[in-house]
Design a protein around this motif. Structure first.
Motif, PDB file in Angstrom:
ATOM      1  N   THR A  95      -1.223 -36.537  14.887  1.00 20.53           N
ATOM      2  CA  THR A  95      -1.538 -35.128  15.191  1.00 20.53           C
ATOM      3  C   THR A  95      -0.454 -34.190  14.673  1.00 20.53           C
ATOM      4  O   THR A  95      -0.462 -33.000  14.961  1.00 20.53           O
ATOM      5  N   SER A  96       0.454 -34.747  13.863  1.00 17.14           N
ATOM      6  CA  SER A  96       1.577 -33.946  13.367  1.00 17.14           C
ATOM      7  C   SER A  96       1.200 -33.039  12.210  1.00 17.14           C
ATOM      8  O   SER A  96       1.865 -32.041  11.948  1.00 17.14           O
ATOM      9  N   GLY A  97       0.142 -33.414  11.483  1.00 20.70           N
ATOM     10  CA  GLY A  97      -0.251 -32.627  10.317  1.00 20.70           C
ATOM     11  C   GLY A  97       0.576 -32.943   9.081  1.00 20.70           C
ATOM     12  O   GLY A  97       0.357 -32.337   8.025  1.00 20.70           O
ATOM     13  N   HIS A  98       1.498 -33.884   9.165  1.00 27.84           N
ATOM     14  CA  HIS A  98       2.360 -34.248   8.037  1.00 27.84           C
ATOM     15  C   HIS A  98       1.704 -35.389   7.264  1.00 27.84           C
ATOM     16  O   HIS A  98       1.838 -36.562   7.622  1.00 27.84           O
ATOM     17  N   THR A  99       1.008 -35.040   6.211  1.00 28.34           N
ATOM     18  CA  THR A  99       0.193 -36.004   5.476  1.00 28.34           C
ATOM     19  C   THR A  99       0.982 -37.200   4.961  1.00 28.34           C
ATOM     20  O   THR A  99       0.561 -38.355   5.113  1.00 28.34           O
ATOM     21  N   ALA A 100       2.126 -36.953   4.357  1.00 18.89           N
ATOM     22  CA  ALA A 100       2.924 -38.043   3.783  1.00 18.89           C
ATOM     23  C   ALA A 100       3.374 -39.018   4.857  1.00 18.89           C
ATOM     24  O   ALA A 100       3.308 -40.240   4.674  1.00 18.89           O
ATOM     25  N   ASN A 101       3.817 -38.486   5.984  1.00 21.73           N
ATOM     26  CA  ASN A 101       4.264 -39.350   7.076  1.00 21.73           C
ATOM     27  C   ASN A 101       3.098 -40.138   7.675  1.00 21.73           C
ATOM     28  O   ASN A 101       3.248 -41.300   8.071  1.00 21.73           O
ATOM     29  N   ILE A 102       1.932 -39.488   7.755  1.00 18.45           N
ATOM     30  CA  ILE A 102       0.737 -40.163   8.281  1.00 18.45           C
ATOM     31  C   ILE A 102       0.351 -41.330   7.377  1.00 18.45           C
ATOM     32  O   ILE A 102       0.054 -42.432   7.855  1.00 18.45           O
ATOM     33  N   GLU A 103       0.361 -41.107   6.074  1.00 14.64           N
ATOM     34  CA  GLU A 103      -0.002 -42.166   5.136  1.00 14.64           C
ATOM     35  C   GLU A 103       0.993 -43.322   5.210  1.00 14.64           C
ATOM     36  O   GLU A 103       0.611 -44.488   5.143  1.00 14.64           O
ATOM     37  N   LYS A 104       2.275 -42.983   5.346  1.00 16.08           N
ATOM     38  CA  LYS A 104       3.299 -44.021   5.469  1.00 16.08           C
ATOM     39  C   LYS A 104       3.068 -44.831   6.745  1.00 16.08           C
ATOM     40  O   LYS A 104       3.169 -46.057   6.744  1.00 16.08           O
ATOM     41  N   TRP A 105       2.741 -44.143   7.842  1.00 16.56           N
ATOM     42  CA  TRP A 105       2.465 -44.823   9.109  1.00 16.56           C
ATOM     43  C   TRP A 105       1.270 -45.758   8.970  1.00 16.56           C
ATOM     44  O   TRP A 105       1.287 -46.897   9.450  1.00 16.56           O
ATOM     45  N   ARG A 106       0.226 -45.283   8.309  1.00 17.31           N
ATOM     46  CA  ARG A 106      -0.979 -46.110   8.124  1.00 17.31           C
ATOM     47  C   ARG A 106      -0.683 -47.350   7.292  1.00 17.31           C
ATOM     48  O   ARG A 106      -1.197 -48.438   7.579  1.00 17.31           O
ATOM     49  N   GLU A 107       0.116 -47.188   6.258  1.00 13.66           N
ATOM     50  CA  GLU A 107       0.476 -48.343   5.433  1.00 13.66           C
ATOM     51  C   GLU A 107       1.254 -49.373   6.249  1.00 13.66           C
ATOM     52  O   GLU A 107       1.004 -50.580   6.144  1.00 13.66           O
ATOM     53  N   GLU A 108       2.198 -48.886   7.040  1.00 14.02           N
ATOM     54  CA  GLU A 108       3.005 -49.786   7.869  1.00 14.02           C
ATOM     55  C   GLU A 108       2.148 -50.495   8.917  1.00 14.02           C
ATOM     56  O   GLU A 108       2.315 -51.697   9.165  1.00 14.02           O
ATOM     57  N   GLU A 109       1.216 -49.753   9.532  1.00 10.02           N
ATOM     58  CA  GLU A 109       0.353 -50.336  10.552  1.00 10.02           C
ATOM     59  C   GLU A 109      -0.636 -51.330   9.942  1.00 10.02           C
ATOM     60  O   GLU A 109      -0.977 -52.341  10.562  1.00 10.02           O
ATOM     61  N   ALA A 110      -1.108 -51.029   8.735  1.00 13.22           N
ATOM     62  CA  ALA A 110      -2.018 -51.950   8.049  1.00 13.22           C
ATOM     63  C   ALA A 110      -1.311 -53.275   7.768  1.00 13.22           C
ATOM     64  O   ALA A 110      -1.877 -54.356   7.965  1.00 13.22           O
TER      65      ALA A 110
END
Length: 225
Positions: free
Chosen positions: A196-211
């Motif tokens: 919910t941060s709106g920070h696209t780059a950080n969100i994508e990094k989080w998704r990659e790590e979680e995947a």
């Protein structure tokens, strides 16, 4: 894309193509799916498509003649990229296979039944043998429906958001990361703040790590490959 399915139970294949994404793809003209009743290609009055196996043994076998007649008739009308036989001892179906098949123009799918088909069918007509898992079904119809669903959804224009399929599990040999939707807080169970941060780059990094974490926990064999 055109898909021709050869079966002894065409009625078993009606429902999957009369609803949801598959029906929408057909209605849009993005794919055509036809079922062919093997009994229509028999040369006997009993519409018999199976017989006992040579050498004895339990279980009936689909005969070569009606299958030959059906495939030959279809091939007279157009060229086919693949003639697929759904069988438990085929290559295990994967997302990579689905991606590859979604690029084909014309495909025939032969549904096995009983103990399977005469080996000469496999030797002379089949270009690819596919299994949906290490288990046995009563026939190949449900397996064919699974294959069709996985392939058709990848055809451009089928999904509302075409990029959705690119983030599915197995597309990059990883499982998908966790996903959430509203409300952000339900009974005290909160969505991760990063989403919910709106920070696209950080969100994508989080998704990659979680995947990666999800894959390590559930399917480490994918990482070995």
């Amino acid at each position: 894309m055109r898909i021709d399915i050869i079966t002894v139970l065409p009625e078993l294949l009606r429902s999957p193509f009369e609803a949801s994404i598959l029906k929408r793809a057909i209605d849009k003209g993005l794919v055509s799916v036809y079922t062919h009743n093997l009994r229509d290609y028999t040369s006997n009055s009993y519409k018999q498509v199976d017989d006992y196996q040579f050498g004895g043994g339990a279980g009936m076998v689909l005969m070569i003649e009606p299958i030959d007649k059906c495939i030959s008739k279809l091939k007279e009308e157009r060229d086919y990229d693949e003639v697929i036989y759904m069988t438990p001892d085929g290559d295990t179906f994967s997302q990579g296979m689905a991606n590859e098949l979604s690029l084909k123009k014309n495909i025939i799918i032969l549904c096995g039944h009983y103990k399977g088909v005469d080996q000469r069918v496999r030797d002379h007509f089949i270009t690819r043998e596919i299994s949906v898992g290490d288990f046995v079904l009563s026939g190949g119809e449900l397996a064919a429906a699974v294959l069709c669903d996985a392939v058709i959804r990848l055809i451009p224009g089928v999904l509302g958001n075409e990029t959705s399929a690119l983030t599915d599990s197995f597309q990059d040999d990883l499982l998908a990361p966790p996903i959430y939707t509203r409300p952000a807080n339900y009974k005290g169970w909160k969505v991760p703040d990063i989403l919910t941060s709106g920070h696209t780059a950080n969100i994508e990094k989080w998704r990659e790590e979680e995947a990666l974490k999800n894959t390590e926990n559930k399917r480490p064999d994918l990482l070995d490959d």
